[in-house]
Scaffold this motif. Structure first.
Motif, mmCIF file in Angstrom:
data_model
loop_
_atom_site.group_PDB
_atom_site.id
_atom_site.type_symbol
_atom_site.label_atom_id
_atom_site.label_comp_id
_atom_site.label_asym_id
_atom_site.label_seq_id
_atom_site.Cartn_x
_atom_site.Cartn_y
_atom_site.Cartn_z
ATOM 1 N N ILE A 18 14.223 40.552 39.072
ATOM 2 C CA ILE A 18 15.574 40.339 38.545
ATOM 3 C C ILE A 18 16.549 41.052 39.476
ATOM 4 N N VAL A 19 17.466 40.298 40.061
ATOM 5 C CA VAL A 19 18.471 40.874 40.962
ATOM 6 C C VAL A 19 19.803 40.918 40.229
ATOM 7 N N LEU A 20 20.325 42.122 40.065
ATOM 8 C CA LEU A 20 21.560 42.359 39.312
ATOM 9 C C LEU A 20 22.598 42.925 40.285
ATOM 10 N N CYS A 21 23.594 42.120 40.627
ATOM 11 C CA CYS A 21 24.653 42.558 41.542
ATOM 12 C C CYS A 21 25.795 43.177 40.741
ATOM 13 N N THR A 22 26.302 44.322 41.216
ATOM 14 C CA THR A 22 27.358 45.022 40.485
ATOM 15 C C THR A 22 28.408 45.565 41.442
ATOM 16 N N HIS A 23 29.627 45.701 40.928
ATOM 17 C CA HIS A 23 30.729 46.227 41.744
ATOM 18 C C HIS A 23 31.707 46.982 40.845
ATOM 19 N N ARG A 24 31.637 48.286 40.867
ATOM 20 C CA ARG A 24 32.616 49.171 40.237
ATOM 21 C C ARG A 24 32.825 48.885 38.747
ATOM 22 N N ARG A 25 31.740 48.575 38.042
ATOM 23 C CA ARG A 25 31.831 48.343 36.600
ATOM 24 C C ARG A 25 30.640 49.011 35.924
ATOM 25 N N PRO A 26 30.573 50.333 35.965
ATOM 26 C CA PRO A 26 29.385 51.018 35.432
ATOM 27 C C PRO A 26 29.151 50.765 33.955
ATOM 28 N N GLU A 27 30.220 50.634 33.153
ATOM 29 C CA GLU A 27 30.024 50.403 31.726
ATOM 30 C C GLU A 27 29.373 49.036 31.490
ATOM 31 N N LEU A 28 29.817 48.025 32.240
ATOM 32 C CA LEU A 28 29.215 46.705 32.086
ATOM 33 C C LEU A 28 27.792 46.686 32.624
ATOM 34 N N LEU A 29 27.571 47.382 33.738
ATOM 35 C CA LEU A 29 26.223 47.486 34.281
ATOM 36 C C LEU A 29 25.269 48.078 33.244
ATOM 37 N N ALA A 30 25.719 49.128 32.565
ATOM 38 C CA ALA A 30 24.885 49.768 31.546
ATOM 39 C C ALA A 30 24.521 48.784 30.439
ATOM 40 N N ALA A 31 25.500 48.014 29.983
ATOM 41 C CA ALA A 31 25.244 47.044 28.913
ATOM 42 C C ALA A 31 24.278 45.958 29.380
ATOM 43 N N CYS A 32 24.430 45.518 30.618
ATOM 44 C CA CYS A 32 23.542 44.497 31.156
ATOM 45 C C CYS A 32 22.116 45.026 31.246
ATOM 46 N N LEU A 33 21.959 46.237 31.794
ATOM 47 C CA LEU A 33 20.620 46.817 31.903
ATOM 48 C C LEU A 33 19.985 46.991 30.525
ATOM 49 N N ASP A 34 20.764 47.427 29.568
ATOM 50 C CA ASP A 34 20.218 47.606 28.217
ATOM 51 C C ASP A 34 19.729 46.274 27.636
ATOM 52 N N SER A 35 20.402 45.181 28.009
ATOM 53 C CA SER A 35 19.969 43.867 27.522
ATOM 54 C C SER A 35 18.680 43.406 28.188
ATOM 55 N N LEU A 36 18.335 44.024 29.324
ATOM 56 C CA LEU A 36 17.102 43.662 30.032
ATOM 57 C C LEU A 36 15.891 44.443 29.540
#
Length: 319
Positions: A18-36
């Motif tokens: 699973i490749v998850l690209c992120t840019h300066r949105r740590p709160e959204l990154l956290a929510a995405c990772l939690d959904s994984l």
């Protein structure tokens, strides 16, 4: 050397990344990772063992905003047998991030998800199931994207046929099937065989860079499909896509469509495709004075088309 050995563990080889690209949105990154957390890759035919998968976060910010988010979750994912890796890609732009993700991924299958998306229950297993069931008859699998307006209500002016502008609701069917040539999908919810990337790369002059609105880095999938890659659509392989509050206005949508026009013109030039021609006259002063936020229905659609055409025309002088 096996993929498992390259990851430095004694577990099964990694079948999917699973490749998850992120840019300066740590709160959204956290929510995405939690959904994984808890996602499963499914069991391939002829095997009684769950396919192992990894998660690879590609941080496209030199500030490394995502590092702490990833590091805070690595132990929990490790307990589930899922390696969670962090890579910083310093070249700005989602195409650089996607290319780095492909390079770093060890799985034969790669699944993309973006930081402003959240995987729904069963997402990964449903996305990978056609590869297991249909084997080499499938090269690419696309899932569905449901809009998430967060704490805000969906605006009255945002009609169903405008959801595509926000990369949501492809709506090709209610049942899984192969996509037809003219049916598209988004890069934020798809999976593909890594071998398809041999000799290919996401075009780095296209796609988002920071807060820019260029798009079309996914044209690479059109290349694959033109070369014969079969694409399967699974509506139940769903992610939710957060529609950012600052995008829920008509003026942002006009900017979005302008840059879609620019991107399409650059794409057609790159691939030597036939270009569109329109005859139209625009009074720029009147356009600037137009109260875009008051438009609805067909008036709104007409201005959307106009901004797209202006962007498309402007694309001839770019690049």
């Amino acid at each position: 050397m096996s993929t498992a050995q390259r990851l430095g563990n004694d577990g099964p080889e990694i079948g999917a990344s699973i490749v998850l690209c992120t840019h300066r949105r740590p709160e959204l990154l956290a929510a995405c990772l939690d959904s994984l957390a808890g996602q499963r890759a499914g069991v391939a035919p002829g095997s009684s063992r769950e396919m192992a998968h990894e998660i690879l976060v590609i941080d496209n910010s030199p500030l490394e905003d995502g590092r702490a988010v990833v590091e805070s979750r690595q132990a929990a994912f490790a307990l589930r047998g899922v390696p969670l890796r962090y890579v910083m890609e310093g070249n700005p732009g989602v195409s650089f991030a996607r290319n780095r993700g492909v390079l770093e991924a060890v799985g034969a299958l790669i699944a993309f998800i973006d930081d402003d998306e959240r995987a729904c229950d069963g997402w990964l297993e449903r996305l990978l199931e056609p590869f297991h069931r249909l084997g080499n008859a499938v090269d690419i699998v696309a899932g569905e994207v449901e809009p998430d307006f967060g704490a805000l209500a969906r605006p009255d002016w945002l009609a169903d046929d405008m959801m595509h502008f926000f990369s949501c609701r492809w709506g090709w069917d209610s049942e899984p099937r192969f996509l037809r040539e003219a049916e598209w999908f988004g890069e934020g919810n798809c999976a593909f065989r890594k071998r398809l990337m041999a000799g290919r790369a996401f075009p780095t002059d296209l796609g988002r860079k920071g807060d820019g609105l260029m798009t079309n880095e996914g044209i690479i999938f059109m290349e694959m499909r033109s070369a014969g890659a079969a694409t399967y659509y699974v509506p139940a392989a769903m992610v939710s896509h957060l529609i950012h509050p600052d995008r829920l206005n008509r003026r942002w949508l006009m900017r979005r469509m302008f840059y879609q026009g620019v991107s399409n013109r650059l794409t057609q030039r790159r691939y030597r495709l036939s270009e569109q021609r329109w005859d139209f006259n625009v009074n720029l002063a009147k356009l600037a004075d137009l109260d875009v936020e008051s438009l609805e229905g067909e008036s709104l659609r007409a201005v959307i088309r106009l901004y797209y055409q202006l962007g498309y025309a402007s694309g001839s002088s770019i690049g």
